[in-house]
Design a protein around this motif. Structure first.
Motif, PDB file in Angstrom:
ATOM      1  N   HIS A 174       5.726   8.840  -1.947  1.00  0.00           N
ATOM      2  CA  HIS A 174       4.358   8.935  -1.425  1.00  0.00           C
ATOM      3  C   HIS A 174       4.388   9.416   0.020  1.00  0.00           C
ATOM      4  CE1 HIS A 174       2.184   6.773  -4.734  1.00  0.00           C
ATOM      5  NE2 HIS A 174       3.440   6.457  -5.009  1.00  0.00           N
ATOM      6  N   GLU A 177      -1.971   8.032  -1.193  1.00  0.00           N
ATOM      7  CA  GLU A 177      -2.380   8.684  -2.438  1.00  0.00           C
ATOM      8  C   GLU A 177      -1.513   9.888  -2.786  1.00  0.00           C
ATOM      9  OE1 GLU A 177      -6.386  10.839  -4.311  1.00  0.00           O
ATOM     10  OE2 GLU A 177      -6.498   9.695  -2.442  1.00  0.00           O
ATOM     11  N   LYS A 178      -1.130  10.663  -1.781  1.00  0.00           N
ATOM     12  CA  LYS A 178      -0.381  11.894  -2.057  1.00  0.00           C
ATOM     13  C   LYS A 178       1.029  11.581  -2.541  1.00  0.00           C
ATOM     14  CE  LYS A 178       1.278  16.234  -0.044  1.00  0.00           C
ATOM     15  NZ  LYS A 178       1.354  17.086   1.164  1.00  0.00           N
ATOM     16  N   TYR A 227       0.854  -1.186   0.000  1.00  0.00           N
ATOM     17  CA  TYR A 227       0.000   0.000   0.000  1.00  0.00           C
ATOM     18  C   TYR A 227       0.889   1.234   0.000  1.00  0.00           C
ATOM     19  CZ  TYR A 227      -2.803   3.849   1.773  1.00  0.00           C
ATOM     20  OH  TYR A 227      -3.397   5.076   1.933  1.00  0.00           O
TER      21      TYR A 227
END
Length: 329
Positions: free
Chosen positions: A45, A16-17, A13
């Motif tokens: 990220h 998102e940023k 994982y």
């Protein structure tokens, strides 16, 4: 009786940023050219506000469980490797267990810094030797940006946030890879070269104290580079020799994604061509314990894990710790 250990599912994982080198140019005195030529990193990220290691490791674990075709409650052990847990207590592993919707498992946080994923594979092998019926989840996750000094141009360009996970069992059926062997080592006398001190029992804060630079990651870059290359190459050679393997037997080398120059130097010492080196550092930066696990998933996505192929993993991190693992797909 020896029980084999197999990787049944893998996942990762990433938040998102994304923070690019161009973004960093606005924060600190640096440039895309300077960062890229020295590290190979183009972006990384960044965890969202309030997004903790337990959140990211749970997301990676869910991906690995789906990949393994398993439910979370089938797990018996959860080992979470991190240097940036949510809190001192409760452990991030306990919080992760709750976020997976399960209880009554064997869970613990472990700190092996950037070598965490490989240390975790060895831990899983050890558990399965005693309990062959076990289903072990190895997770590695970091929110390193929470301990990054954004005013330090030497270190702030390097690190990102992410998590990786693997499900390890003794069952060959449905497995993706066999863990053929692992090698681990450490040297605490060199620990001062890479530190996050502030807030620990050796560097406590009192109520009202200001956070100082020791709260953030500090590193002697040239010395870490030297030891990383030497130690990672040596332990990979040790494992290959123990298994009677030569360079031609390795289809892919997945090193800790700290810095392309380190990765390239280790490959050179191992006489491995760069086209056998898996690199994700440009997209993720150094995510510490999770880098090898992320690169493993990305290698599979890219079709670089052929059936029967032997894949060599190598890592080095604060402590110092280092290790290697050999997988056969």
């Amino acid at each position: 009786m020896k029980h084999e250990a197999y990787i049944r599912g893998i996942g990762y994982y990433a938040p998102e940023k994304v923070l690019t080198n161009a973004d960093l140019e606005k924060i600190v005195e640096t440039s895309d050219e300077w960062i890229t030529t020295r590290t190979g990193i183009k972006e990384r990220h960044i965890a969202a506000p309030g997004e903790a290691v337990s959140d990211m490791s749970a997301a990676a674990a869910k991906a690995a469980l789906v990949d393994a075709g398993m439910d979370a409650d089938e797990l018996t052990h959860i080992f979470l490797y991190t240097v940036t847990p949510d809190f001192y207590t409760p452990s991030a592993a306990c919080l992760m267990e709750e976020k997976l919707g399960i209880r009554h498992k064997v869970v613990q946080d472990v700190n092996a810094a950037c070598t965490g994923y490989i240390y975790g594979l060895e831990m899983a092998r050890a558990v399965l030797a005693l309990h062959p019926e076990a289903k072990v989840l190895v997770a590695a996750a970091e929110v390193l940006t929470s301990r990054t000094n954004w005013a330090d141009r030497r270190t702030c360009v390097l690190f990102g946030d992410a998590a990786a996970a693997a499900v390890v069992t003794s069952e060959e059926s449905g497995a993706q890879a066999r863990i053929m062997d692992t090698r681990l080592s450490s040297d605490g006398s060199l620990g001062h070269l890479l530190t996050i001190k502030g807030g620990g029992s050796g560097h406590p804060y009192k109520l009202g104290d200001a956070v100082d630079e020791d709260f953030f990651l500090q590193m002697n870059g040239p010395e870490v580079f030297k030891h990383a290359v030497r130690s990672m190459a040596a332990i990979c050679e040790e494992l290959m020799t123990a298994q009677g393997l030569g360079n031609d037997d390795i289809v892919l080398f997945i090193p800790h994604q700290a810095n392309w120059r380190i990765m390239e130097a280790v490959a050179k010492k191992l006489s491995l061509p760069v086209d056998k080196v898996m690199s994700t550092v440009a997209r993720f930066g150094n995510t510490s314990a999770s880098t090898v696990g992320i690169a493993l998933v990305e290698a599979r996505t890219a079709g670089r894990l052929p059936a029967g192929g032997k894949v060599l993993l190598g890592a080095f991190g604060g402590g110092f710790t280092w290790g290697s693992a050999l997988l056969q797909f």
